[in-house]
Motif scaffolding. Structure first.
Motif, PDB file in Angstrom:
ATOM      1  N   GLU A   1      38.108 -74.038 -40.259  1.00 26.13           N
ATOM      2  CA  GLU A   1      39.012 -75.158 -40.000  1.00 26.13           C
ATOM      3  C   GLU A   1      38.485 -76.070 -38.892  1.00 26.13           C
ATOM      4  O   GLU A   1      38.868 -77.226 -38.792  1.00 26.13           O
ATOM      5  CB  GLU A   1      40.412 -74.662 -39.633  1.00 26.13           C
ATOM      6  CG  GLU A   1      41.212 -74.136 -40.806  1.00 26.13           C
ATOM      7  CD  GLU A   1      41.507 -75.205 -41.853  1.00 26.13           C
ATOM      8  OE1 GLU A   1      41.365 -76.408 -41.546  1.00 26.13           O
ATOM      9  OE2 GLU A   1      41.871 -74.833 -42.982  1.00 26.13           O
ATOM     10  N   SER A   2      37.602 -75.527 -38.052  1.00 25.61           N
ATOM     11  CA  SER A   2      37.056 -76.344 -36.964  1.00 25.61           C
ATOM     12  C   SER A   2      36.005 -77.329 -37.465  1.00 25.61           C
ATOM     13  O   SER A   2      35.606 -78.236 -36.734  1.00 25.61           O
ATOM     14  CB  SER A   2      36.429 -75.444 -35.890  1.00 25.61           C
ATOM     15  OG  SER A   2      35.252 -74.807 -36.388  1.00 25.61           O
TER      16      SER A   2
ATOM     17  N   PRO B   1      34.877 -80.511 -39.217  1.00 27.68           N
ATOM     18  CA  PRO B   1      35.602 -81.743 -39.543  1.00 27.68           C
ATOM     19  C   PRO B   1      35.391 -82.233 -40.970  1.00 27.68           C
ATOM     20  O   PRO B   1      36.245 -82.922 -41.522  1.00 27.68           O
ATOM     21  CB  PRO B   1      35.044 -82.758 -38.534  1.00 27.68           C
ATOM     22  CG  PRO B   1      33.683 -82.240 -38.187  1.00 27.68           C
ATOM     23  CD  PRO B   1      33.792 -80.745 -38.245  1.00 27.68           C
ATOM     24  N   ASN B   2      34.265 -81.884 -41.592  1.00 28.56           N
ATOM     25  CA  ASN B   2      33.982 -82.321 -42.949  1.00 28.56           C
ATOM     26  C   ASN B   2      34.514 -81.298 -43.957  1.00 28.56           C
ATOM     27  O   ASN B   2      34.765 -80.147 -43.605  1.00 28.56           O
ATOM     28  CB  ASN B   2      32.480 -82.496 -43.154  1.00 28.56           C
ATOM     29  CG  ASN B   2      31.920 -83.620 -42.309  1.00 28.56           C
ATOM     30  OD1 ASN B   2      32.634 -84.525 -41.900  1.00 28.56           O
ATOM     31  ND2 ASN B   2      30.632 -83.553 -42.039  1.00 28.56           N
TER      32      ASN B   2
ATOM     33  N   ALA C   1      40.255 -80.018 -44.455  1.00 31.36           N
ATOM     34  CA  ALA C   1      39.532 -81.273 -44.681  1.00 31.36           C
ATOM     35  C   ALA C   1      39.221 -81.470 -46.160  1.00 31.36           C
ATOM     36  O   ALA C   1      39.234 -82.599 -46.666  1.00 31.36           O
ATOM     37  CB  ALA C   1      38.240 -81.296 -43.861  1.00 31.36           C
TER      38      ALA C   1
END
Length: 395
Positions: free
Chosen positions: A39-40, A42-43, A60
């Protein structure tokens, strides 16, 4: 990617709940794998099983495809979820066209136990409308609960690629228009009967040639940034190259507005290099020197051989403050306002990435500022001709 949504009529994308086995895999991975880690990212990021089915993903990805229901994401193959046109008639990865798919190549490489990065162009279909995308796909093998999986990261390059393409087309068309102005000005000058008309035609030609020079410089920089610039080495007589640059700037507005003069001191120096790139390097340094010079200042260009290398030195009488000095070669940094700052960066890019040289500077209130460029006299394996090469009057 925000306008990509789930495509229900794609093979394998029915609206029934996802396969219980897939859901079980998902729950097991969620329990054993650090969900916060994915989840960390960003894409869009997701995990595939050996059948190339999505068994885990981050928020994302859900946002990118516009789908919040996991039963419409889990179990799908990437092309089916992203609504690739080739997945309308075949499962993702099974059509003849899929052989050329960069995403499939990346995943297949990961399945051999190696990390992979590929570029993937994808034609998607949404509500009967076609749209093209370009992704950078990073794929890596990963073991979770002693089973083999593959973690995939997507970076949407669509806007970047579109901008690059439009910029190339624009510069190409602009250069054609400028060349047309040059040719027209030349015809006017030939047919002119009055001195004033000839002078006006000469001004038109000069400005058009200046614009063409700037366009070509920008095209060269774009190619260098994209690592697409090919070297064309040839014998270059340095005195002719510097003479043409000095003559150009002696007649420029930069010189006239501040009453700046330019002098050169060049030894009989020849080297094998890419003449276009060397011209841009020296030209950028001279231009920066003019802009940094005080009124009634002098810009000096020197070139000589030292330790079997060519050394170029461009001097102006201005001094660089200590607060600025350490940022000189940074991209987009400029003391002249926003939208500037490619001059010294491009010098470093061209010199060190392409001509196998070095660039540095020193500056003081007493001696002004000196920029140095050191280049090999010839690339490895190439020898200078015994006879002097013809004088170079520019690029």
């Amino acid at each position: 990617m925000s306008d990509i949504a789930y495509y229900p009529d794609t093979p394998g994308n029915d609206e029934t709940p996802c396969n219980p086995d897939i859901l079980e895999e998902h729950n097991r991975i969620k329990k054993e794998f650090a969900a916060d880690l994915i989840e960390s990212v960003p894409n869009p990021c997701f995990i595939l099983n050996k059948n190339r089915q999505i068994v885990f993903y981050n928020e994302a990805l859900a946002e990118a495809v516009g789908e919040k229901r996991k039963d419409r994401i889990l179990g799908r193959r990437p092309g089916e979820l992203l609504r690739c046109c080739n997945s309308r008639t075949d499962l993702c990865g099974d059509s003849v066209a899929c052989v050329q798919c960069g995403a499939l190549r990346a995943i297949q490489t990961a399945m051999t136990g190696k990390k992979s990065e590929e570029e993937c162009t994808l034609l998607a279909n949404k509500d009967g409308k076609v749209k093209g995308y370009t992704f950078r796909v990073n794929a890596s093998p990963i073991k979770i609960t002693k089973k083999q999986y593959f973690i995939i990261h997507l970076t949407d390059l669509s806007d970047i690629k579109h901008k690059e393409m439009m910029e190339r087309f624009f510069l190409h068309d602009l250069l054609n228009a400028v060349n047309g102005i040059t040719n027209t000005g030349t015809l006017i000058k030939i047919d002119a009967t009055k001195k004033e008309q000839k002078e006006l035609a000469s001004m038109i030609i000069d400005r058009a040639q200046y614009m063409a020079n700037e366009i070509n410089a920008h095209r060269l920089f774009i190619s260098a940034e994209a690592r697409q610039l090919e070297l064309h080495n040839e014998p270059v007589e340095v005195s002719g190259l510097i003479e043409s640059i000095c003559a150009f700037y002696n007649n420029s507005l930069l010189a006239k507005d501040k009453n700046i003069s330019i002098t050169s001191n060049v030894d009989e120096l020849k080297l094998i290099t890419d003449k276009r790139i060397l011209h841009r390097i020296i030209e950028n340094l001279v231009k920066n020197a003019f802009e940094a010079s005080p009124e009634n200042g002098v810009v000096k260009v020197q070139a000589f051989e030292r330790d079997n290398k060519a050394l170029f030195k461009v001097t102006n009488q201005g001094a660089i403050p200590m607060t600025v000095a350490h940022q000189i070669f940074r991209k987009s940094f400029s003391t002249k306002g926003t939208g500037r700052g490619l001059g010294t960066y491009s010098v470093k890019l061209f010199t060190e990435n392409y001509l196998r040289g070095k660039v540095w500077f020193d500056s003081s209130n007493e001696d002004g500022t000196n920029f140095y460029v050191e280049l090999p006299l010839s690339p490895a394996g190439e020898e200078l001709a015994a006879n002097p090469c013809p004088r170079n009057r520019g690029t």
